[in-house]
Enzyme design. Sequence first.
Site, PDB file in Angstrom:
ATOM      1  N   TYR A  13       0.872  -1.172   0.000  1.00 48.65           N
ATOM      2  CA  TYR A  13       0.000   0.000   0.000  1.00 48.65           C
ATOM      3  C   TYR A  13       0.905   1.216   0.000  1.00 48.65           C
ATOM      4  O   TYR A  13       1.810   1.325   0.831  1.00 48.65           O
ATOM      5  CB  TYR A  13      -0.896   0.026   1.240  1.00 48.65           C
ATOM      6  CG  TYR A  13      -2.163  -0.747   1.050  1.00 48.65           C
ATOM      7  CD1 TYR A  13      -3.029  -0.432   0.003  1.00 48.65           C
ATOM      8  CD2 TYR A  13      -2.505  -1.792   1.888  1.00 48.65           C
ATOM      9  CE1 TYR A  13      -4.201  -1.154  -0.199  1.00 48.65           C
ATOM     10  CE2 TYR A  13      -3.674  -2.520   1.692  1.00 48.65           C
ATOM     11  CZ  TYR A  13      -4.514  -2.185   0.641  1.00 48.65           C
ATOM     12  OH  TYR A  13      -5.661  -2.892   0.445  1.00 48.65           O
ATOM     13  N   ASP A  66      -6.083  -1.007  -6.688  1.00 48.48           N
ATOM     14  CA  ASP A  66      -7.547  -0.925  -6.739  1.00 48.48           C
ATOM     15  C   ASP A  66      -8.167  -0.390  -5.443  1.00 48.48           C
ATOM     16  O   ASP A  66      -9.351  -0.565  -5.201  1.00 48.48           O
ATOM     17  CB  ASP A  66      -8.152  -2.298  -7.072  1.00 48.48           C
ATOM     18  CG  ASP A  66      -7.829  -3.364  -6.021  1.00 48.48           C
ATOM     19  OD1 ASP A  66      -7.238  -3.020  -4.971  1.00 48.48           O
ATOM     20  OD2 ASP A  66      -8.165  -4.543  -6.256  1.00 48.48           O
ATOM     21  N   HIS A  75      -9.974  -7.563  -5.466  1.00 44.54           N
ATOM     22  CA  HIS A  75      -9.707  -7.406  -4.044  1.00 44.54           C
ATOM     23  C   HIS A  75     -10.682  -8.273  -3.231  1.00 44.54           C
ATOM     24  O   HIS A  75     -11.217  -7.842  -2.203  1.00 44.54           O
ATOM     25  CB  HIS A  75      -9.863  -5.932  -3.670  1.00 44.54           C
ATOM     26  CG  HIS A  75      -9.022  -5.460  -2.519  1.00 44.54           C
ATOM     27  ND1 HIS A  75      -8.046  -4.508  -2.658  1.00 44.54           N
ATOM     28  CD2 HIS A  75      -9.010  -5.794  -1.206  1.00 44.54           C
ATOM     29  CE1 HIS A  75      -7.494  -4.264  -1.489  1.00 44.54           C
ATOM     30  NE2 HIS A  75      -8.055  -5.041  -0.584  1.00 44.54           N
TER      31      HIS A  75
HETATM   32  O1  173 Z   1      -9.167  -5.573   2.044  1.00 43.73           O
HETATM   33  C1  173 Z   1      -8.739  -5.043   3.079  1.00 43.73           C
HETATM   34  O2  173 Z   1      -9.325  -5.157   4.145  1.00 43.73           O
HETATM   35  C2  173 Z   1      -7.522  -4.275   2.976  1.00 43.73           C
HETATM   36  O3  173 Z   1      -6.883  -4.388   1.995  1.00 43.73           O
HETATM   37  C3  173 Z   1      -7.112  -3.335   4.053  1.00 43.73           C
HETATM   38  C4  173 Z   1      -6.679  -2.066   3.709  1.00 43.73           C
HETATM   39  C5  173 Z   1      -6.336  -1.169   4.706  1.00 43.73           C
HETATM   40  C6  173 Z   1      -6.412  -1.529   6.025  1.00 43.73           C
HETATM   41  C7  173 Z   1      -6.820  -2.804   6.368  1.00 43.73           C
HETATM   42  C8  173 Z   1      -7.165  -3.695   5.380  1.00 43.73           C
END
Ligand code: 173
Length: 504
Positions: A244, A272, A364
Site C-alpha cells: 500500500y 484498486d 480485491h
Molecule cells: O481488504 C482489506 O481489508 C484491505 O486491503 C485493508 C486495507 C487497509 C487496512 C486494512 C485492510
Amino acid sequence: ISQLLQMATQIPASTIAEHASKDSCWIVVHSKVYDVTEFLDEHPGGSKIILKYAGKDATEAYEPIHPPDAIRNNLAVDKHIGEIDPTTFVKVVKEVTEADRKRQALMEARPPLDEILNLHDFEAVAKKVLPEKAWAYYSSASDDEITIRENRAAYQRIWFRPRVLRDVTSVDWSTTILGQKSSLPVYISATALGKLGHPDGELNLTRAAGKHGVIQMLPTLASCSFDEIVDAAVPDQPLFLQLYVNRDRNITKKYVQHAQKRGVKALFITVDAPQLGRREKDMRMKFVGDDAGAKVQEGQSDIKKNEGVARAISSFIDPSLSWKDIPWFQSITSMPIILKGIATPEDAVMALEAGVQGIVLSNHGGRQLDTSRSGLENLVEIVAALKKRGPWPNPNFSIFVDGGVRRASDALKALALGASAVGIGRGFLYAFCSYGQDGVEKAIQILRDEFEMNMRLLGARHLGELVPEMVDASALHSHAGLTPNDSLYSSIYQPLRLAEFRDA
Ligand code: 173
C-alpha cells in the site's frame, strides 16, 4: 544512554493513571510506558480508541492490529517514558464472555483435521470459531456483496474439455512464478490483520509455505512485523510483498528498499484501493457491543466510529497514486513490479507499456468496487488484447488471477486461459484461523491432491499442456441464466442483515 536510562525508569501504575486525558495521555504496551499525547491526532485509527486506554494497559487492544514494533518505530524516543513498575502492575484480565466460552468449546469440538476435505471446510470452521469481529472483517465485501459471489460463480461458467489416452502415470503441477520455484501454481495472497484470527498471525502461513515450497505474498498491513515474518522463513524461501503506497513517499521508499535488502523477490503494488470499499458486515460490527454504537445512532458521531476495522486504519493510503508514479517505483527498486487490481484490457496494455513485470486480475476479493467483474472473466479479454501487442506468452509479463479460487480445478481453468498462477487469500487465511500452521499445511496438501487428480482427468501431464482448448469458456460472459448453485460456498455465505429496531 538516555534511552537506556529511560527504559530503566520504573513507573508505578498510579502515576500512569494520572495521565488519562487528551491533555496528557500515557499508555502501556508490553509493559513499556509511552506518552502518546502528541500522537493522538496522528494515529491512523483515530484518537478515540487510544483515549479509551489512556492511563492504562492497552496491550490487549494493540496486539491484534499492530506489528509489535509499530509503536517503538513511530514514536519519538523522548516519548518512551519507561517501564511500568512490575510490583504495581495489575494485569488486565480480559473478561471471559459467554461468547468466548462458546467459541472455546467449539474450538475443542472442531472436526479433526483429517476430516477436512476441501478449502470450504476451513471456512465453515473459521466462521464458527472466530470472534465475531474477526469473521465480520475477513468475510466482508463491499456494498451488496455481488462481486464476492460472482468470483465463485464465474468459475462455474467454465466447463472442461478433457483429453484422454495420454499416459498420465506421472503428472507435475510445479512451476516457477516470477522466476521463483513454486510447488504449486498457486501463491498465498496478502490478507491484512492475521492476529485477529490466530495469535501467530501471518507466521502460520510463512512456516507452512516454507515447508512445502509455496510462495507467500506478505501484506503491508500484517499483524506481525515485516522482519518477524522474514525471520521465520527458511533459507532461500521466496517471499513476495504487497504494497500500500503511503502518502509519505519516504516511508514507502524505505519500506520497499528494506524489503529488497531482506531478499523479497517481487513487489505487488495494490492499485484498486485509493479508498477502501464500504464493507457493511465490518461496519455494522462497530454498532454492536461498542459504546460508540449508541452515540452513532443518536447522530453525535464523527465518521470514524462507524468505519469498521479496515477503514479505520487505512487513511495512510495515497489516493493520488497514478501511472506517473510507476517510473519512481522502478527507480527505487530492482524487484519485479506487479500491479495488483487490474480489471480491463485498457489498463493491462498500459501496464505492459509502463514496463512492469505483470498484473493481478483482481477485484480485491470483492471488497472494493461492487459489481465489478471477476478476474477470471477479465482474463479472457485481457489475454486477447495482449496477444495483439506482441508474442504471447510473454516471458517478461505475467498475468495472475485471484478471487474465489477454492479448488485446483479453479486454478486449472485460469491457467488454461493464460494465467501464470492464481492467488488464494481467504482460503489460506481461514485454514490458519481454524487450525493454525497445521491447517495451512493441510490446505496445501488438499490442493496437491486435487491438482494430481484433475490433471490426470484433464489429460495434462504438466502445466505446459494446459491449453485454452481444454476449457469451454463460451458461457463466461453470460451474467444471466442458470448457474448451478455452489452449495458448499452458499451454505457458508452469510447473508447481510438489515438495520434493527433498538428495542426489538
Ligand atoms: O481488504 C482489506 O481489508 C484491505 O486491503 C485493508 C486495507 C487497509 C487496512 C486494512 C485492510
